[in-house]
Design a protein around this motif. Structure first.
Motif, PDB file in Angstrom:
ATOM      1  N   PRO A 157      65.108  75.022  -3.298  1.00 45.32           N
ATOM      2  CA  PRO A 157      64.339  73.991  -2.595  1.00 45.32           C
ATOM      3  C   PRO A 157      64.596  73.980  -1.096  1.00 45.32           C
ATOM      4  CG  PRO A 157      66.228  72.985  -3.640  1.00 45.32           C
ATOM      5  CD  PRO A 157      66.255  74.442  -4.035  1.00 45.32           C
ATOM      6  N   ILE A 158      64.331  75.123  -0.464  1.00 43.63           N
ATOM      7  CA  ILE A 158      64.532  75.254   0.976  1.00 43.63           C
ATOM      8  C   ILE A 158      63.347  75.992   1.579  1.00 43.63           C
ATOM      9  CG2 ILE A 158      67.051  75.183   0.926  1.00 43.63           C
ATOM     10  CD1 ILE A 158      67.052  78.231   1.032  1.00 43.63           C
ATOM     11  N   ILE A 159      63.138  75.770   2.886  1.00 47.32           N
ATOM     12  CA  ILE A 159      62.029  76.400   3.597  1.00 47.32           C
ATOM     13  C   ILE A 159      62.549  76.914   4.936  1.00 47.32           C
ATOM     14  CG2 ILE A 159      59.757  76.048   4.654  1.00 47.32           C
ATOM     15  CD1 ILE A 159      59.345  73.746   2.647  1.00 47.32           C
ATOM     16  N   GLY A 160      62.202  78.152   5.217  1.00 46.22           N
ATOM     17  CA  GLY A 160      62.500  78.701   6.529  1.00 46.22           C
ATOM     18  C   GLY A 160      61.351  78.418   7.478  1.00 46.22           C
ATOM     19  N   VAL A 161      61.654  77.838   8.622  1.00 44.01           N
ATOM     20  CA  VAL A 161      60.660  77.554   9.661  1.00 44.01           C
ATOM     21  C   VAL A 161      61.003  78.468  10.840  1.00 44.01           C
ATOM     22  CG1 VAL A 161      59.641  75.811  11.162  1.00 44.01           C
ATOM     23  CG2 VAL A 161      60.451  75.181   8.873  1.00 44.01           C
ATOM     24  N   THR A 162      60.155  79.458  11.077  1.00 45.85           N
ATOM     25  CA  THR A 162      60.428  80.505  12.060  1.00 45.85           C
ATOM     26  C   THR A 162      59.329  80.500  13.114  1.00 45.85           C
ATOM     27  OG1 THR A 162      61.451  81.845  10.327  1.00 45.85           O
ATOM     28  CG2 THR A 162      60.841  82.965  12.373  1.00 45.85           C
ATOM     29  N   THR A 163      59.696  80.333  14.363  1.00 48.62           N
ATOM     30  CA  THR A 163      58.735  80.315  15.460  1.00 48.62           C
ATOM     31  C   THR A 163      59.065  81.414  16.454  1.00 48.62           C
ATOM     32  OG1 THR A 163      58.596  77.899  15.234  1.00 48.62           O
ATOM     33  CG2 THR A 163      57.615  78.886  17.205  1.00 48.62           C
ATOM     34  N   TYR A 164      58.068  82.248  16.740  1.00 50.34           N
ATOM     35  CA  TYR A 164      58.217  83.325  17.720  1.00 50.34           C
ATOM     36  C   TYR A 164      57.262  83.078  18.887  1.00 50.34           C
ATOM     37  CZ  TYR A 164      61.249  86.740  15.414  1.00 50.34           C
ATOM     38  OH  TYR A 164      62.330  87.394  14.873  1.00 50.34           O
ATOM     39  N   PHE A 165      57.783  83.220  20.112  1.00 47.41           N
ATOM     40  CA  PHE A 165      56.961  83.172  21.316  1.00 47.41           C
ATOM     41  C   PHE A 165      56.951  84.558  21.960  1.00 47.41           C
ATOM     42  CE2 PHE A 165      58.144  78.711  20.870  1.00 47.41           C
ATOM     43  CZ  PHE A 165      56.950  78.061  21.164  1.00 47.41           C
ATOM     44  N   ARG A 166      55.770  84.974  22.419  1.00 48.85           N
ATOM     45  CA  ARG A 166      55.681  86.263  23.102  1.00 48.85           C
ATOM     46  C   ARG A 166      56.165  86.097  24.533  1.00 48.85           C
ATOM     47  NH1 ARG A 166      53.672  91.178  22.670  1.00 48.85           N
ATOM     48  NH2 ARG A 166      52.724  90.843  20.637  1.00 48.85           N
ATOM     49  N   VAL A 167      57.454  85.930  24.683  1.00 44.70           N
ATOM     50  CA  VAL A 167      58.065  85.906  26.002  1.00 44.70           C
ATOM     51  C   VAL A 167      59.526  86.287  25.843  1.00 44.70           C
ATOM     52  CG1 VAL A 167      58.510  83.412  25.827  1.00 44.70           C
ATOM     53  CG2 VAL A 167      58.599  84.548  28.047  1.00 44.70           C
ATOM     54  N   GLY A 168      59.923  87.306  26.575  1.00 38.95           N
ATOM     55  CA  GLY A 168      61.306  87.748  26.564  1.00 38.95           C
ATOM     56  C   GLY A 168      61.705  88.184  27.952  1.00 38.95           C
ATOM     57  N   SER A 169      62.856  88.794  28.044  1.00 43.89           N
ATOM     58  CA  SER A 169      63.342  89.138  29.377  1.00 43.89           C
ATOM     59  C   SER A 169      62.479  90.202  30.056  1.00 43.89           C
ATOM     60  CB  SER A 169      64.796  89.615  29.296  1.00 43.89           C
ATOM     61  OG  SER A 169      64.934  90.720  28.426  1.00 43.89           O
ATOM     62  N   LYS A 170      61.718  90.983  29.299  1.00 49.46           N
ATOM     63  CA  LYS A 170      60.873  91.991  29.951  1.00 49.46           C
ATOM     64  C   LYS A 170      59.725  91.348  30.731  1.00 49.46           C
ATOM     65  CE  LYS A 170      57.498  92.975  26.271  1.00 49.46           C
ATOM     66  NZ  LYS A 170      57.053  93.953  25.266  1.00 49.46           N
ATOM     67  N   HIS A 171      59.438  90.082  30.472  1.00 52.55           N
ATOM     68  CA  HIS A 171      58.361  89.396  31.183  1.00 52.55           C
ATOM     69  C   HIS A 171      58.842  88.741  32.477  1.00 52.55           C
ATOM     70  CE1 HIS A 171      56.973  89.418  26.905  1.00 52.55           C
ATOM     71  NE2 HIS A 171      55.841  89.753  27.482  1.00 52.55           N
ATOM     72  N   GLU A 172      60.130  88.843  32.777  1.00 52.94           N
ATOM     73  CA  GLU A 172      60.679  88.153  33.950  1.00 52.94           C
ATOM     74  C   GLU A 172      60.407  88.946  35.217  1.00 52.94           C
ATOM     75  OE1 GLU A 172      64.427  86.320  31.372  1.00 52.94           O
ATOM     76  OE2 GLU A 172      64.678  88.121  32.617  1.00 52.94           O
ATOM     77  N   PRO A 173      59.913  88.285  36.265  1.00 56.78           N
ATOM     78  CA  PRO A 173      59.679  88.993  37.531  1.00 56.78           C
ATOM     79  C   PRO A 173      60.968  89.103  38.346  1.00 56.78           C
ATOM     80  CG  PRO A 173      58.984  86.727  37.734  1.00 56.78           C
ATOM     81  CD  PRO A 173      59.429  86.901  36.307  1.00 56.78           C
ATOM     82  N   ARG A 174      60.872  89.833  39.403  1.00 55.56           N
ATOM     83  CA  ARG A 174      61.983  89.989  40.346  1.00 55.56           C
ATOM     84  C   ARG A 174      62.463  88.627  40.831  1.00 55.56           C
ATOM     85  NH1 ARG A 174      61.954  90.548  46.036  1.00 55.56           N
ATOM     86  NH2 ARG A 174      63.533  91.962  46.899  1.00 55.56           N
ATOM     87  N   GLY A 175      63.790  88.438  40.807  1.00 56.17           N
ATOM     88  CA  GLY A 175      64.376  87.185  41.254  1.00 56.17           C
ATOM     89  C   GLY A 175      64.430  86.110  40.195  1.00 56.17           C
ATOM     90  N   ARG A 176      63.920  86.413  38.975  1.00 60.36           N
ATOM     91  CA  ARG A 176      63.897  85.400  37.917  1.00 60.36           C
ATOM     92  C   ARG A 176      64.523  85.935  36.634  1.00 60.36           C
ATOM     93  NH1 ARG A 176      63.185  83.253  41.914  1.00 60.36           N
ATOM     94  NH2 ARG A 176      61.453  81.979  42.656  1.00 60.36           N
ATOM     95  N   THR A 177      65.467  86.876  36.754  1.00 64.74           N
ATOM     96  CA  THR A 177      66.080  87.404  35.545  1.00 64.74           C
ATOM     97  C   THR A 177      66.897  86.313  34.849  1.00 64.74           C
ATOM     98  OG1 THR A 177      68.070  88.194  36.692  1.00 64.74           O
ATOM     99  CG2 THR A 177      66.196  89.710  36.544  1.00 64.74           C
ATOM    100  N   GLY A 178      66.889  86.359  33.540  1.00 70.49           N
ATOM    101  CA  GLY A 178      67.616  85.378  32.743  1.00 70.49           C
ATOM    102  C   GLY A 178      66.823  84.127  32.417  1.00 70.49           C
ATOM    103  N   PHE A 179      65.569  84.023  32.917  1.00 70.28           N
ATOM    104  CA  PHE A 179      64.809  82.787  32.726  1.00 70.28           C
ATOM    105  C   PHE A 179      64.443  82.541  31.259  1.00 70.28           C
ATOM    106  CE2 PHE A 179      62.925  80.603  36.593  1.00 70.28           C
ATOM    107  CZ  PHE A 179      64.018  80.895  37.390  1.00 70.28           C
ATOM    108  N   ALA A 180      64.024  83.579  30.559  1.00 71.50           N
ATOM    109  CA  ALA A 180      63.617  83.381  29.165  1.00 71.50           C
ATOM    110  C   ALA A 180      64.783  82.859  28.341  1.00 71.50           C
ATOM    111  CB  ALA A 180      63.088  84.689  28.582  1.00 71.50           C
ATOM    112  N   HIS A 181      65.952  83.443  28.555  1.00 72.73           N
ATOM    113  CA  HIS A 181      67.129  83.002  27.806  1.00 72.73           C
ATOM    114  C   HIS A 181      67.573  81.612  28.243  1.00 72.73           C
ATOM    115  CE1 HIS A 181      71.659  83.216  27.119  1.00 72.73           C
ATOM    116  NE2 HIS A 181      71.129  83.163  25.927  1.00 72.73           N
ATOM    117  N   LEU A 182      67.518  81.329  29.540  1.00 75.11           N
ATOM    118  CA  LEU A 182      67.861  79.996  30.026  1.00 75.11           C
ATOM    119  C   LEU A 182      66.945  78.954  29.404  1.00 75.11           C
ATOM    120  CD1 LEU A 182      69.353  78.038  31.928  1.00 75.11           C
ATOM    121  CD2 LEU A 182      67.745  78.694  33.732  1.00 75.11           C
TER     122      LEU A 182
END
Length: 969
Positions: free
Chosen positions: A80-105
């Motif tokens: 009697p359990i349910i996994g709720v899994t949410t994925y967003f298409r945004v990771g560190s490869k989407h970060e521009p110059r000067g904004r590294t670490g933003f996705a993880h932050l």
């Protein structure tokens, strides 16, 4: 293969782990009652890979809301359990110059509450949910496993942070989570080889390549992140049309759809996340990078960038790297570890991402071996493999092992490695939730020629060769992990665009009630006894066609008190290094053959020691259990323990010990144990089981043979079995393997675990580790209770309030409120003898003294100034009760509970009566346990850090400071 096997992440919550079970199909042999087969008699026809592929199936239904949210629903009613899994298409490869670490932050900020929910963890833990999140190059994900009755609550919470988050993103929260993330970076950098990830990214990819900078980013970019920046990041990336929601477990699409519409339907679509142009890079010429670090041995790496996970060569490369250095019987192991004995350890892997992969070969050189010769030998093995390719048997063994792991994954509905993740990643990366089927089908059909050609194509290009040698660390992790041009550009500045105003959230939303949760269904236990007296307990579970057989012995690390320290660990490590004939004359398998037999059987035999037990554990398909048990019995009862193999493995463990003495956490642990219990106490030795360099060097093959007879004997054993088998089929197979095993005439040895610990001498023991960006604080004291002391549930629950869990007081204070650490925890160590309270806190160097004083104050305040609150009481009692179904989701979880309960003498109904016991615990009882056992009085704190910076901070700590050297120095 990425979608199933390589969900690598940087988690911001408590670590999640699972025991992988592997197996392969063969003809059943239920009725076998003959004596245990000799090694030569064990013969299993190769399992048809196509049948294994067919057994991996995750059916799903799919629907899409008008706002673009894609929803997948997979029904699995086993619990009697349910996994709720949410994925967003945004990771560190989407970060521009000067904004590294933003996705993880922002992943961290996502847990900090929304317009209608002050803190997401509080309501989730109150209903017994497990929750976590992670960020990687290609995506950010959030996972919860909740009781079925809490599905609506989980959807409300997920939708509120997707559509109503920004009003709660304040400067104060940003500053605190920035500190947590920076301490996560320091914690990783502080480890041995902790800077390698940066050097690999810098060497493989040019400046500006999306996969070049690390997911955690640079300190400078994190420092420069403004409130405007992070709010803009949210509006640009976290819209429903850029998300995938997977519901897996005790749910169906007819139930899920109206609930998803209700909670997510009104959230507006947002901008589509921009496509990123990235791909593998062929270096113009070979590159060599050299670095020194606080390591005990030299490590050589050979690294290439490779194709993304959808490339036609991806599966072939995963098999090729597995055969080269992933299998226990890999080419590198056979040639360099067991063959020429030039390496302590070797590895090879294809870390696949959506658009690129990192193909990495690693070799840790054995001390005393000439580096030039080691490099030549490593390169020669790679060159030979590229020339000749793998054999059909190697390809089959790799494929069988991989397919077996995928069958195991069917046990888990949620979390990072469950079925929800598999579906989400298939859709996100390959536009097909069932992409795993295509991968596995290709795996079953792959040929040695395809593997050879793919390996030649990608590893035949110029290589990045890295050497890490022992010495002073000359690089600073604070300056690494960013875009790559920081030295030639000014520090990043906050985003100059107009601040993003808080979104209009509309009427306040109220969390829905949680539906009643049914009674815990724990499998019934059946007990039997083999003809030689070994007790057997079986818990039958039929969710997957697997069986786990766990044989534990009354030995463990504590047994070394009667032997030479390091004996049990070395003995267990030697069991699968070869087998001998029944009469003891001649070897029947060498170490490589032992591993190959496991791989052909699809079985996995693991060996290990805990504080009080030594154990051998077999994981296999039920249909292949009989021959797997024969191999298990051969390993356990007839290990070769040859002089040459003992010398080789002992050298490896000596190297591991030397490396452990470079790790700040290991240094602290090795120092604390003998302080708490005394060096002569069974619990006063290091928990890694390595012993000391002097003791380990002194262990002989004869000593190991004597220890095997002394400790690994049938009258000191118990067998625990969980899986898809009945007792009437199990017992004949166990009898065939172990029933004829007779105990020696000598009486069993009794470990002196009741020996009194020395009187505590509270103090701070400071060990200098220059240049450490963090200090590791490890504190402890011995408690006046044992593992068999009755009515101790309240103590464990009081410890949850204090330090065991994300919402505990210590973690909330030091991590969440102050941002000085990535995580603080306490544990009441479970043991047959005296239990001990252990505090663990890696903290930033400049806050070492402040953190220590704060933690001592928090402990003293419980309960003198801060009694258990109603919210805390509910979380650790009713919340734990509601979490029980997910706590027993897998065979491995069930087995671990049964084995622990048997060890401690608990009754068979211990688990099923646990809810009643937890509900009987009162706030007053928790307060009493905290006052009696969880106070800092009598504690010793070991601190491993930069003495020059730390020692001045300890003057007002209220404890004497003792300067010590690391163990073994």
């Amino acid at each position: 293969m990425y979608s199933i096997l390589s969900s690598v992440s940087q988690s911001v919550r408590l670590s999640v782990s699972a025991l992988a079970l592997v197996g392969a199909a063969a003809a059943p042999a239920w009725a076998q009652t003959a004596p245990a087969p000799t090694p030569a008699a064990i013969s299993v026809a190769p399992a048809p890979l196509s049948s294994l592929v067919a057994s991996v199936n995750i059916p799903y239904q799919r629907f899409v809301l008008k706002n673009g949210l894609t929803v997948l629903v997979h029904t699995d009613r086993k619990a009697p359990i349910i996994g709720v899994t949410t994925y967003f298409r945004v990771g560190s490869k989407h970060e521009p110059r000067g904004r590294t670490g933003f996705a993880h932050l922002y992943e961290h900020l996502f847990f900090g509450g929304s317009a209608n929910v002050p803190d997401f963890d509080v309501p989730l833990e109150a209903v017994g949910a497990s929750t976590n999140g992670s960020t990687w190059y290609d995506r950010t994900n959030y996972v919860e496993t909740v009781p079925s009755g809490a599905l609506e609550l989980a959807l409300f919470l997920e939708s509120d942070r997707m559509g109503h988050l920004l009003p709660a993103v304040t400067q104060d929260k940003l500053d605190k989570q920035r500190g947590v993330v920076q301490n996560e970076k320091r914690q990783g950098d502080n480890q041995t080889f902790g800077l390698l990830q940066y050097v690999i990214g810098d060497g493989l990819f040019p400046v500006g390549h999306p996969y070049r900078h690390s997911t955690i980013g640079s300190m400078a970019d994190l420092d420069a992140a403004s409130l405007t920046d992070v709010r803009r990041w949210f509006t640009d990336h976290y819209a429903p049309n850029n998300a995938i929601l997977v519901l897996s477990g005790d749910v169906d699409a007819a139930t899920a759809r109206p609930l998803v519409e209700k909670y997510f339907g009104a959230i507006r679509s947002g901008p589509v996340v921009r496509s990123v142009q990235a791909g593998p890079v062929t270096l113009p010429a070979p590159i060599r990078r050299e670095m020194t670090d606080r390591v005990a041995n030299t490590r050589l790496l050979r690294v290439w960038s490779g194709p993304g996970l959808n490339d036609r060569d991806a599966v072939a490369l995963s098999v090729g790297m597995d055969v080269l250095g992933g299998l226990a019987s890999s080419r590198l192991d056979n040639a360099l570890v067991r063959g020429k004995e030039m390496a302590i350890s070797v590895s090879a892997e294809a870390e696949a991402h959506e658009q690129v992969s990192v193909l990495q070969v690693s070799m840790d050189i054995r001390p005393g071996v000439d580096r030039a010769q080691a490099e030549a030998a490593l390169d020669a093995v790679i060159a030979t493999f590229l020339r000749d390719g793998p054999t059909p048997d190697e390809v089959r063994r790799s494929a069988t092992r991989t397919l077996s792991h995928e069958i195991d994954a069917l046990e888990v509905v949620g979390g990072f490695g469950g079925k929800g993740t598999t579906l989400a990643e298939g859709l996100l990366y390959s536009r097909n939730p069932a992409h795993y089927k295509a991968e596995l089908t290709e795996l079953a059909r792959i040929t040695p020629e395809q593997v050879r050609d793919a390996m030649r194509k990608w590893l035949g290009r110029p290589v990045l060769a890295i050497g890490v040698t022992p010495g002073e660390r000359t690089q600073n992790g604070d300056t690494m992990g960013g875009w790559g041009d920081e030295a030639t550009r000014p520090a990043p500045t906050p985003d100059p665009r107009k601040p993003v105003p808080p979104v209009k959230t509309g009427p306040a939303r109220k969390a829905p009630p949680v539906a009643p949760v049914g009674r815990l269904a724990f499998p019934a236990l059946q007990r039997a006894t083999l003809s030689n007296g070994i007790p057997v307990v079986l818990a039958r579970r039929t969710a997957v066609p697997k069986v786990i057989v766990h044989i534990s012995f009354d030995a463990g690390l504590a047994a070394d008190a009667l032997d030479t320290p390091g004996t049990q660990g070395l003995l267990l490590a030697m069991l699968d290094e070869g087998t001998r004939a029944e009469d003891g004359v001649g070897q029947t398998r060498n170490a490589t053959q032992v591993q190959e037999d496991q791989e052909r059987l699809g079985a996995s035999i693991s060996l290990g020691t805990s504080l009080d037990t030594s154990s051998v554990t077999l994981n296999a398909l039920a249909a292949n259990l009989s021959p797997s048990l024969g191999l298990m019995a051969d390993i356990l009862r007839r290990p070769a323990l040859s002089d040459a193999d003992v010398a080789r493995v002992k050298a490896q463990r000596l190297a591991s010990l030397a490396q452990a003495l470079k790790s700040p956490r290991s240094i602290a642990a090795m120092t604390l144990a003998p302080i708490l219990f005394g060096p002569a106490h069974p619990y006063g030795m290091s928990g890694d089981g390595l012993g000391t360099a002097q003791s380990l060097s002194a262990i002989t093959p004869d000593a190991l043979r004597a220890a095997q007879k002394r400790w690994l004997r049938p009258d000191a054993a118990r067998i625990t079995v969980v899986g898809d088998i009945t007792m009437d089929h199990l017992i004949p197979q166990l009898e065939a393997a172990f029933g004829h095993w007779q105990a020696p005439a000598t009486p069993r040895s009794i470990k002196p675990i009741d020996r009194p610990a020395p009187a505590p001498v509270p103090r701070i023991v400071l060990i200098d580790r220059p240049q450490s960006p963090q200090s590791v604080i490890l504190g402890g004291k011995v408690l006046p209770i044992t593992g068999r002391t009755a009515d101790m549930e309240a103590l464990d629950l009081a410890n949850e309030v204090l330090g065991a869990g994300f919402l505990s007081r210590l973690n909330t204070d030091i991590r969440e409120d102050k941002g000085w650490s990535y995580g603080v925890s306490t544990g009441v160590r479970l043991a047959l003898g005296q239990r001990s309270l252990i505090l663990s806190a890696p903290v930033q160097t400049d806050r070492t003294g402040d953190a220590l004083r704060a933690m001592i104050a928090d402990m003293k305040a419980f309960p003198a100034k801060a009694k258990v609150t109603p919210v805390e009481l509910q979380r650790v009692t009713e919340g734990n009760i509601l979490s029980l179904p997910s706590a027993y989701e897998t065979n491995a979880q069930v087995l671990g509970t049964i084995a622990t309960n048997d060890l401690l003498g608990r009754p068979d109904n211990y688990v099923t009566t646990q809810p009643a016991r937890l509900r009987a615990v009162t706030a007053a009882k928790l307060d009493a346990m905290a006052a009696q056992h969880l106070q800092p009085d009598g504690m010793v704190f070991v601190i491993v850090g930069d003495r020059a910076k730390v020692e001045p901070q300890l003057k007002d700590a209220g404890l004497p400071v003792e300067i010590a050297t690391p163990p073994g120095q």
